[in-house]
Design a protein around this motif. Structure first.
Motif, PDB file in Angstrom:
ATOM      1  N   SER A  83     -73.624 -42.654  70.498  1.00  0.00           N
ATOM      2  CA  SER A  83     -75.009 -42.882  70.068  1.00  0.00           C
ATOM      3  C   SER A  83     -75.644 -41.605  69.514  1.00  0.00           C
ATOM      4  O   SER A  83     -76.591 -41.672  68.732  1.00  0.00           O
ATOM      5  CB  SER A  83     -75.846 -43.414  71.233  1.00  0.00           C
ATOM      6  OG  SER A  83     -75.973 -42.438  72.263  1.00  0.00           O
ATOM      7  N   ILE A  84     -75.130 -40.445  69.903  1.00  0.00           N
ATOM      8  CA  ILE A  84     -75.688 -39.184  69.414  1.00  0.00           C
ATOM      9  C   ILE A  84     -75.514 -39.067  67.901  1.00  0.00           C
ATOM     10  O   ILE A  84     -76.360 -38.508  67.199  1.00  0.00           O
ATOM     11  CB  ILE A  84     -75.023 -37.982  70.116  1.00  0.00           C
ATOM     12  CG1 ILE A  84     -75.320 -38.013  71.613  1.00  0.00           C
ATOM     13  CG2 ILE A  84     -75.499 -36.656  69.510  1.00  0.00           C
ATOM     14  CD1 ILE A  84     -74.673 -36.887  72.387  1.00  0.00           C
ATOM     15  N   ASN A 134     -76.682 -29.317  67.212  1.00  0.00           N
ATOM     16  CA  ASN A 134     -77.801 -29.971  66.539  1.00  0.00           C
ATOM     17  C   ASN A 134     -77.305 -31.088  65.632  1.00  0.00           C
ATOM     18  O   ASN A 134     -76.466 -30.861  64.767  1.00  0.00           O
ATOM     19  CB  ASN A 134     -78.586 -28.956  65.704  1.00  0.00           C
ATOM     20  CG  ASN A 134     -78.907 -27.691  66.490  1.00  0.00           C
ATOM     21  OD1 ASN A 134     -79.482 -27.739  67.561  1.00  0.00           O
ATOM     22  ND2 ASN A 134     -78.500 -26.553  65.950  1.00  0.00           N
ATOM     23  N   ALA A 152     -76.381 -40.127  61.768  1.00  0.00           N
ATOM     24  CA  ALA A 152     -76.376 -38.672  61.596  1.00  0.00           C
ATOM     25  C   ALA A 152     -76.040 -38.292  60.164  1.00  0.00           C
ATOM     26  O   ALA A 152     -75.245 -38.964  59.496  1.00  0.00           O
ATOM     27  CB  ALA A 152     -75.378 -38.032  62.551  1.00  0.00           C
ATOM     28  N   GLU A 181     -87.751 -27.360  67.964  1.00  0.00           N
ATOM     29  CA  GLU A 181     -87.182 -28.459  67.194  1.00  0.00           C
ATOM     30  C   GLU A 181     -87.761 -28.496  65.793  1.00  0.00           C
ATOM     31  O   GLU A 181     -87.037 -28.644  64.806  1.00  0.00           O
ATOM     32  CB  GLU A 181     -87.458 -29.785  67.912  1.00  0.00           C
ATOM     33  CG  GLU A 181     -86.950 -30.996  67.150  1.00  0.00           C
ATOM     34  CD  GLU A 181     -87.191 -32.281  67.912  1.00  0.00           C
ATOM     35  OE1 GLU A 181     -87.418 -33.315  67.268  1.00  0.00           O
ATOM     36  OE2 GLU A 181     -87.154 -32.248  69.155  1.00  0.00           O
ATOM     37  N   ASN A 239     -80.893 -36.158  61.582  1.00  0.00           N
ATOM     38  CA  ASN A 239     -81.046 -37.520  61.096  1.00  0.00           C
ATOM     39  C   ASN A 239     -82.405 -37.624  60.440  1.00  0.00           C
ATOM     40  O   ASN A 239     -83.436 -37.625  61.119  1.00  0.00           O
ATOM     41  CB  ASN A 239     -80.921 -38.519  62.243  1.00  0.00           C
ATOM     42  CG  ASN A 239     -81.169 -39.941  61.793  1.00  0.00           C
ATOM     43  OD1 ASN A 239     -81.216 -40.234  60.596  1.00  0.00           O
ATOM     44  ND2 ASN A 239     -81.345 -40.832  62.752  1.00  0.00           N
ATOM     45  N   SER A 264     -76.295 -24.489  71.611  1.00  0.00           N
ATOM     46  CA  SER A 264     -76.753 -25.858  71.385  1.00  0.00           C
ATOM     47  C   SER A 264     -76.020 -26.472  70.208  1.00  0.00           C
ATOM     48  O   SER A 264     -75.539 -25.760  69.313  1.00  0.00           O
ATOM     49  CB  SER A 264     -78.267 -25.903  71.163  1.00  0.00           C
ATOM     50  OG  SER A 264     -78.610 -25.279  69.944  1.00  0.00           O
ATOM     51  N   ARG A 280     -85.522 -35.728  61.768  1.00  0.00           N
ATOM     52  CA  ARG A 280     -85.446 -35.495  63.204  1.00  0.00           C
ATOM     53  C   ARG A 280     -84.166 -34.753  63.565  1.00  0.00           C
ATOM     54  O   ARG A 280     -83.196 -34.758  62.823  1.00  0.00           O
ATOM     55  CB  ARG A 280     -85.509 -36.813  63.980  1.00  0.00           C
ATOM     56  CG  ARG A 280     -86.829 -37.545  63.833  1.00  0.00           C
ATOM     57  CD  ARG A 280     -86.893 -38.731  64.775  1.00  0.00           C
ATOM     58  NE  ARG A 280     -86.753 -38.320  66.169  1.00  0.00           N
ATOM     59  CZ  ARG A 280     -87.751 -37.832  66.903  1.00  0.00           C
ATOM     60  NH1 ARG A 280     -88.953 -37.669  66.371  1.00  0.00           N
ATOM     61  NH2 ARG A 280     -87.551 -37.499  68.164  1.00  0.00           N
ATOM     62  N   ILE A 281     -84.203 -34.108  64.707  1.00  0.00           N
ATOM     63  CA  ILE A 281     -83.042 -33.382  65.190  1.00  0.00           C
ATOM     64  C   ILE A 281     -82.811 -33.703  66.658  1.00  0.00           C
ATOM     65  O   ILE A 281     -83.737 -33.713  67.467  1.00  0.00           O
ATOM     66  CB  ILE A 281     -83.233 -31.846  65.020  1.00  0.00           C
ATOM     67  CG1 ILE A 281     -82.049 -31.090  65.615  1.00  0.00           C
ATOM     68  CG2 ILE A 281     -84.517 -31.379  65.643  1.00  0.00           C
ATOM     69  CD1 ILE A 281     -82.107 -29.595  65.408  1.00  0.00           C
ATOM     70  N   LYS A 282     -81.551 -34.016  66.994  1.00  0.00           N
ATOM     71  CA  LYS A 282     -81.158 -34.200  68.385  1.00  0.00           C
ATOM     72  C   LYS A 282     -80.457 -32.910  68.814  1.00  0.00           C
ATOM     73  O   LYS A 282     -79.359 -32.613  68.373  1.00  0.00           O
ATOM     74  CB  LYS A 282     -80.210 -35.391  68.519  1.00  0.00           C
ATOM     75  CG  LYS A 282     -80.816 -36.735  68.129  1.00  0.00           C
ATOM     76  CD  LYS A 282     -79.770 -37.836  68.256  1.00  0.00           C
ATOM     77  CE  LYS A 282     -80.327 -39.177  67.812  1.00  0.00           C
ATOM     78  NZ  LYS A 282     -79.286 -40.248  67.868  1.00  0.00           N
ATOM     79  N   LYS A 283     -81.109 -32.170  69.667  1.00  0.00           N
ATOM     80  CA  LYS A 283     -80.579 -30.887  70.118  1.00  0.00           C
ATOM     81  C   LYS A 283     -80.018 -31.034  71.519  1.00  0.00           C
ATOM     82  O   LYS A 283     -80.736 -31.415  72.446  1.00  0.00           O
ATOM     83  CB  LYS A 283     -81.667 -29.818  70.080  1.00  0.00           C
ATOM     84  CG  LYS A 283     -81.194 -28.429  70.518  1.00  0.00           C
ATOM     85  CD  LYS A 283     -82.321 -27.410  70.462  1.00  0.00           C
ATOM     86  CE  LYS A 283     -82.633 -27.026  69.046  1.00  0.00           C
ATOM     87  NZ  LYS A 283     -81.567 -26.177  68.462  1.00  0.00           N
ATOM     88  N   THR A 284     -78.745 -30.732  71.676  1.00  0.00           N
ATOM     89  CA  THR A 284     -78.095 -30.758  72.982  1.00  0.00           C
ATOM     90  C   THR A 284     -77.830 -29.330  73.409  1.00  0.00           C
ATOM     91  O   THR A 284     -76.993 -28.636  72.826  1.00  0.00           O
ATOM     92  CB  THR A 284     -76.766 -31.538  72.930  1.00  0.00           C
ATOM     93  OG1 THR A 284     -77.006 -32.873  72.468  1.00  0.00           O
ATOM     94  CG2 THR A 284     -76.129 -31.592  74.307  1.00  0.00           C
TER      95      THR A 284
END
Length: 350
Positions: free
Chosen positions: A131-132, A214, A136, A29, A217, A212, A220-224
């Motif tokens: 919410s993801i 990405n 963003a 991350e 924000n 994935s 920070r990164i939200k990785k799925t």
């Protein structure tokens, strides 16, 4: 070029030690954030073949509103590149409808194009969970482009993941989010991959493997992580029939052109200069093509190698084979210039 921090981080990650999954995910991350934040601004890339093999990719990200995009439907693949713009205008881009869904995220390959110099892909992502996308700023993907013969052409992934292919000379990659609508939870993601040496193979029965998604924000990164596989349709236009080749009839010129082939997306050109030019500023923003109407096409990205006592430069100019010009002039400011003429079709040798 990578800074000392990135080099040290990559070195440590490549050490043959077992790391706990939680630690590796955190490092992955962190590295993704560093890579994205340090590569937002497009610039010059000059690599030798060893550095190219490392495949450090440059990312340029721009975000437009939904209304801005809908106001001009021709803005997809709008990277400010005259060659690509002309290819789009001529209908070289192909429509697609390949869809895959995983982890509550639907990814659709909407459009694509490819030739020996460049590959463009446009994706539409839809998020089931709103919410993801809260606060963003950018969305990207970790993906690999695999040809029908099993060979990996593109691997746009963090350095913490292993490569699956030997890798082509992919000198630069750009990405952008021309549609960023968090209310509808739809994000467009356009990708442009280039080869300064014009060595991208023809795509046949290719697939895109997305590993994935990405969402960035601030810092920070939200990785799925997931598994999305998208089929890429074969290019309907035969690029080999559309190549326009140029040659020079000035053997004594200081600039020795060995290849000048115009494809639908760009003119790929290789030339040599006597001596070793180690200062990249000699070429950075100093190379351009001028067509017979006086239109200028500057090159901004390039690579070079030393071949004995010569410096060999390879680059793409944003001049499309659809631009139609019988003559061209190559100018390298501070070095020299050379005239090019279109080679007749019956003289071409493939």
């Amino acid at each position: 070029m990578k800074d000392h921090f990135e080099i040290d981080l990559k070195k440590r990650l490549n050490e043959k030690k077992e790391l706990p999954d939680s630690v590796r995910e955190s490092l992955d991350e962190a590295y993704s954030i560093i890579r994205a934040k340090s590569k937002k601004k497009k610039g010059i890339i000059i690599w030798n073949r060893v550095a190219i093999a490392a495949c450090a990719l440059l990312v340029s990200v721009g975000v437009l509103t939904h209304k801005q995009v809908m106001a001009n439907l021709n803005d997809f693949f709008h990277f400010g590149d005259k060659g690509i713009d002309q290819a789009v205008h001529e209908g070289y881009v192909q429509e697609a409808d390949s869809i895959a869904t995983d982890q509550g995220i639907k990814i659709k390959l909407s459009r694509h194009f490819s030739d020996a110099n460049k590959v463009g892909m446009s994706f539409m992502l839809e998020f089931e969970d709103p919410s993801i996308l809260k606060n963003a700023e950018e969305v990207s993907m970790d993906y690999r482009l695999k040809n029908g013969d099993g060979e990996y052409i593109v691997e746009f992934i963090p350095d913490t993941k292993p490569l699956k292919g030997s890798h082509y000379d992919l000198s630069i990659s750009e990405q952008q989010n021309p549609l960023f609508d968090t209310e509808s939870r739809k994000i467009q993601y356009d990708v442009l991959v280039s080869s300064n040496n014009g060595e991208i193979p023809e795509l046949k029965d290719a697939v895109i493997e997305v590993e994935s998604v990405n969402v960035f924000n601030d810092a920070r990164i939200k990785k799925t992580n997931g598994n999305w596989e998208l089929k890429v349709g074969n290019q309907k236009n035969n690029t080999s029939d559309g190549i326009v080749r140029y040659i020079t009839k000035e053997p004594s010129s200081i600039i020795q052109v060995s290849k000048a082939d115009a494809y639908p997306t760009s003119l790929n050109l290789t030339f040599a200069l006597k001596g070793k030019y180690e200062n990249e500023n000699t070429f950075a923003n100093n190379m351009k093509i001028i067509d017979e109407k006086g239109n200028e096409y500057p090159a901004t990205n390039f690579s070079f190698i030393f071949d004995g006592e010569k410096t060999v430069i390879s680059t793409n100019f944003p001049f499309s084979s659809y631009h139609y010009s019988n003559t061209l002039k190559l100018i390298v400011t501070g070095v020299g210039e050379v005239d090019l003429v279109q080679e007749k079709r019956n003289e071409l040798t493939q």
